[in-house]
Write a protein that holds these residues in place. Structure first.
Motif, PDB file in Angstrom:
ATOM      1  N   ASP A  34       0.789  -1.245   0.000  1.00  0.00           N
ATOM      2  CA  ASP A  34       0.000   0.000   0.000  1.00  0.00           C
ATOM      3  C   ASP A  34       0.817   1.289   0.000  1.00  0.00           C
ATOM      4  O   ASP A  34       0.255   2.363   0.157  1.00  0.00           O
ATOM      5  N   GLY A  86      -8.365  -4.800  -4.711  1.00  0.00           N
ATOM      6  CA  GLY A  86      -7.499  -3.649  -4.471  1.00  0.00           C
ATOM      7  C   GLY A  86      -6.073  -3.984  -4.123  1.00  0.00           C
ATOM      8  O   GLY A  86      -5.332  -3.151  -3.622  1.00  0.00           O
ATOM      9  N   SER A 199       4.446  12.618  -5.254  1.00  0.00           N
ATOM     10  CA  SER A 199       3.050  12.321  -4.950  1.00  0.00           C
ATOM     11  C   SER A 199       2.444  11.727  -6.202  1.00  0.00           C
ATOM     12  O   SER A 199       2.322  12.415  -7.226  1.00  0.00           O
ATOM     13  N   ARG A 201      -0.544  10.672  -6.439  1.00  0.00           N
ATOM     14  CA  ARG A 201      -1.905  11.194  -6.610  1.00  0.00           C
ATOM     15  C   ARG A 201      -1.890  12.530  -7.347  1.00  0.00           C
ATOM     16  O   ARG A 201      -2.672  12.756  -8.256  1.00  0.00           O
TER      17      ARG A 201
HETATM   18  P1  GTP Z   1       0.051  -3.316  -3.120  1.00  0.00           P
HETATM   19  O1  GTP Z   1       0.255  -3.653  -4.550  1.00  0.00           O
HETATM   20  O2  GTP Z   1      -1.229  -3.850  -2.603  1.00  0.00           O
HETATM   21  O3  GTP Z   1       1.199  -3.671  -2.263  1.00  0.00           O
HETATM   22  O4  GTP Z   1      -0.083  -1.706  -2.993  1.00  0.00           O
HETATM   23  P2  GTP Z   1       0.732  -0.607  -3.771  1.00  0.00           P
HETATM   24  O5  GTP Z   1       2.023  -0.372  -3.103  1.00  0.00           O
HETATM   25  O6  GTP Z   1       0.772  -0.905  -5.211  1.00  0.00           O
HETATM   26  O7  GTP Z   1      -0.154   0.688  -3.493  1.00  0.00           O
HETATM   27  P3  GTP Z   1      -1.253   1.308  -4.432  1.00  0.00           P
HETATM   28  O8  GTP Z   1      -0.617   1.988  -5.578  1.00  0.00           O
HETATM   29  O9  GTP Z   1      -2.298   0.311  -4.695  1.00  0.00           O
HETATM   30  O10 GTP Z   1      -1.744   2.451  -3.466  1.00  0.00           O
HETATM   31  C1  GTP Z   1      -2.263   2.173  -2.181  1.00  0.00           C
HETATM   32  C2  GTP Z   1      -3.167   3.292  -1.746  1.00  0.00           C
HETATM   33  O11 GTP Z   1      -2.408   4.480  -1.589  1.00  0.00           O
HETATM   34  C3  GTP Z   1      -4.241   3.621  -2.772  1.00  0.00           C
HETATM   35  O12 GTP Z   1      -5.438   3.868  -2.112  1.00  0.00           O
HETATM   36  C4  GTP Z   1      -3.765   4.886  -3.451  1.00  0.00           C
HETATM   37  O13 GTP Z   1      -4.775   5.726  -3.895  1.00  0.00           O
HETATM   38  C5  GTP Z   1      -2.980   5.533  -2.332  1.00  0.00           C
HETATM   39  N1  GTP Z   1      -1.922   6.387  -2.876  1.00  0.00           N
HETATM   40  C6  GTP Z   1      -0.961   6.027  -3.714  1.00  0.00           C
HETATM   41  N2  GTP Z   1      -0.142   7.054  -3.983  1.00  0.00           N
HETATM   42  C7  GTP Z   1      -0.633   8.121  -3.300  1.00  0.00           C
HETATM   43  C8  GTP Z   1      -0.245   9.485  -3.157  1.00  0.00           C
HETATM   44  O14 GTP Z   1       0.728   9.961  -3.721  1.00  0.00           O
HETATM   45  N3  GTP Z   1      -0.990  10.252  -2.335  1.00  0.00           N
HETATM   46  C9  GTP Z   1      -2.066   9.771  -1.677  1.00  0.00           C
HETATM   47  N4  GTP Z   1      -2.709  10.604  -0.893  1.00  0.00           N
HETATM   48  N5  GTP Z   1      -2.463   8.506  -1.780  1.00  0.00           N
HETATM   49  C10 GTP Z   1      -1.765   7.687  -2.588  1.00  0.00           C
END
Ligand code: GTP
Ligand code: MG
Length: 612
Positions: A34, A86, A199, A201
């Motif tokens: 995450d 997710g 970021s 996002r």
């Molecule tokens: P896994 O594959 O399950 O290990 O997760 P991951 O590392 O790929 O994370 P993912 O990209 O699925 O993001 C996890 C959560 O963090 C999601 O709800 C995204 O929307 C949130 N997220 C990712 N990047 C950002 C960011 O830069 N800012 C914010 N506020 N949220 C973010």
């Protein structure tokens, strides 16, 4: 919808002429669950012109219709179930072009799967991003992944501190992560090329520096991606041609032997001189056969059938390279990093089949040096390697194996261990070990079994040459005059009508032992070879004189075994206390050293008394 987007990308890659000569650079996104691996990857794709805006729009609509918040991660997560849950559940590999360079972005689901994919060859990353959530900070997995990247030999690593929007783009938060994580990475042998605040996002610091973080002056994500070095194209690398089969072809009367395999790297053409490992046999490529007509060359990735002059007796598993090229290693003992997959623990008393490329050898575990839980990386009891453990082990093979210890040749460095018919584990060969004393008895009994004796008996030789074949070993510290005395004794014996010969350690190290470096770690193996060379010379009835540095009692016992039934006489030279119990001690005060040695040999009935 997303599945389609991904498959179109693969089509696009084909049309971009991404061939084995234009190898994409594989970059893996790792980091704690995450922390935003998939989001960073997705945003990177969206930010680069490579992604058509309508695709993004379609994705937005999909999310709206399904009552989901738009996620950049959805672009990356290529499986439908993933969107439902997710989480990333498989390795998504996304071909991608940026500034006319080909990349393959790998969204690593978890380190265990990734490690598995890396060792079995399913994935092969050359660079990595390690993503850390700015708010959550460094987590266990951030560390594990760092350790894993170092284990796999990845040197190009960039740390991404993501979700900076959630900490109000605070410089202090970023710097605290940077200052804590860099020393940890250094400890596991990785120097991060950059640490970038991001970021996903908001898209900050992706393709240009964001005004929200004016305090950051380093590179943006696009810049570091383009800064990663691509692997040299496979065709340009040294030749690695593992033999898959040898066919005797008798359709025409020529009875040709065809040596068949697929080129892992490099190129070969008619007229090239090849060395085959581990046998070290050499031959010239006579022809490169191809149906319906012959060609003159073959290149990386191609299957080839070649003929050789002279025709060699070779076996499947031998690897050819050019005689003057980067040589392979070969041996019967190695150190390896092993990732264990089987439910049944790794057993020291059992023998496994080790497969490396087309070679397969019987392997036993000689020592388990270190065991770690793959998820916590905490050290465990060394006696047991259980499922999903990572271990550092020493393996011993029944036959000599050719391999590489260089990350440039992963296919001849990575191996799997097979238990019965199942792959039980896999890993990387990390070091070559010299010959083990424990193997000596085995090897000597093998030699005895296979020995082809001479028609002339030992006693006939003794009678003819009037001497008892003896290895006269002169040992002691540096500058004790061992070599000079050995040569003087050789000359004196010769003048007396005896049959001596001097065998210098250098002649062995740079001749018979040319495949080993001269470093201390190979001393036992060099000594073993010295013993074997002496054994052959002693078999002809000669007195063999050898000088070697500081031989120990254990080494003396070794040599005794190797040259048996010939006898070993040891002479310690110098005034320092000897490292072995020598038959004779000489120091600077001994008046006539040559005569002292000759008298000793007379007393021991190695040579007749002078004048008789
Ligand atoms: P896994 O594959 O399950 O290990 O997760 P991951 O590392 O790929 O994370 P993912 O990209 O699925 O993001 C996890 C959560 O963090 C999601 O709800 C995204 O929307 C949130 N997220 C990712 N990047 C950002 C960011 O830069 N800012 C914010 N506020 N949220 C973010
Ligand atoms: Mg993910």
């Amino acid at each position: 919808m997303r599945n389609r987007a991904v498959s179109k990308r693969f089509v696009k890659m084909d049309t971009c002429n991404t061939t084995q000569w234009d190898l994409p650079l594989s970059v893996v996104f790792t980091g704690h669950v995450d922390h935003g691996k998939s989001s960073v990857l997705g945003r990177l794709l969206a930010e680069c012109e490579d992604l058509a805006p309508e695709k993004l729009e379609k994705l937005r609509l999909y999310c709206q219709r399904n009552g989901k918040l738009f996620e950049y991660a959805f672009l990356t997560d290529s499986l439908r179930q993933e969107r439902a849950q997710g989480i990333t559940i498989d390795c998504a590999r996304i071909p991608f072009r940026l500034a006319n360079r080909a990349f393959q972005l790998i969204d690593a689901p978890g380190h265990i799967e990734f490690l598995k994919n890396m060792v079995t060859g399913a994935a092969n990353a050359q660079a990595a991003f390690l993503v850390i959530d700015a708010a959550e900070g460094i987590q266990e997995n951030s560390r594990r992944h760092g350790k894993m990247l170092s284990l796999l030999g990845l040197k190009q690593v960039v740390v991404l501190v993501n979700k900076m929007d959630t900490v109000a783009y605070d410089q202090a938060v970023f710097e605290s992560i940077q200052h804590t994580f860099a020393p940890f990475l250094a400890k596991v042998g990785i120097t991060a090329r950059a640490v970038i605040p991001l970021s996903a996002r908001e898209g900050d610091n992706f393709i240009s520096l964001s005004s929200k973080m004016p305090w950051y002056h380093g590179p943006c994500l696009r810049e570091v991606l383009l800064g990663f070095e691509s692997p040299a194209s496979l065709a340009e690398q040294a030749l690695r041609f593992p033999l898959q089969d040898i066919y005797k072809f008798s359709a025409d009367k020529s009875q040709r032997r065809l040596y068949v395999g697929t080129l892992q790297s490099g190129e070969l053409q008619t007229g090239d001189t090849l060395t085959f490992y581990p046998s070290r046999k050499q031959a010239t490529v006579k022809s490169v056969e191809h149906f319906p007509q012959s060609r003159t060359r073959a290149t990386a990735g191609e299957a080839a059938a070649i003929t050789l002059t002279p025709e060699l007796f070779l076996e499947r598993g031998e690897i050819a390279t050019h005689a003057e090229s980067v040589p392979l290693s070969s041996g019967t003992r190695v150190e390896a990093t092993l990732f264990w997959l089987s439910k049944e623990p790794l057993t020291q008393s059992k023998s496994y089949q080790l497969k490396l490329g087309t070679a397969s050898v019987e392997a036993r575990v000689e020592e388990i040096c270190d065991v770690r839980d793959a998820s916590t990386l905490r050290g465990k009891d060394c006696a047991i390697v259980g499922q999903n453990d990572i271990a550092q082990i020493r393996l011993h093979f029944k036959q000599t194996l050719a391999f590489d210890l260089d990350v440039r040749f992963p296919e001849s460095q990575r191996f799997v261990l097979v238990d019965g018919y199942r792959v039980a584990g896999g890993g990387l060969l990390t070091d070559k070990l010299s010959f083990a004393p424990a193997e000596l008895d085995d090897q000597l009994s093998q030699r005895k079994m296979k020995w082809i004796g001479s028609g002339i008996s030992h006693s006939e030789r003794v009678k003819r040459l009037k001497q008892t074949p003896t290895l006269l070993l002169l040992t002691g510290p540096q500058r004790s005059g061992r070599k000079a005395l050995a040569q003087s004794v050789e000359r004196a014996l010769f003048e007396r009508g005896q049959w001596p010969t001097y065998l210098g350690m250098g002649s062995v190290v740079y001749g018979l032992g040319a495949d080993l470096s001269s470093e201390e770690g190979n001393r036992l193996e060099h000594l073993r070879r010295l013993g074997e060379a002496s054994h052959l010379l002693l078999g002809t009835g000669l007195i063999v004189l050898v000088s070697a540095l500081n031989i120990t009692d254990t080494e003396k016992q070794w040599l005794e075994k190797i040259i048996s039934p010939a006898r070993l006489t040891t002479v310690w030279m110098g005034s320092s206390s000897p490292t072995l119990t020598a038959d004779l001690r000489l120091d600077g005060k001994t008046s006539d050293q040559v005569q002292t040695v000759l008298s000793y040999l007379e007393n021991e009935k190695v040579i007749p008394t002078y004048g008789n």
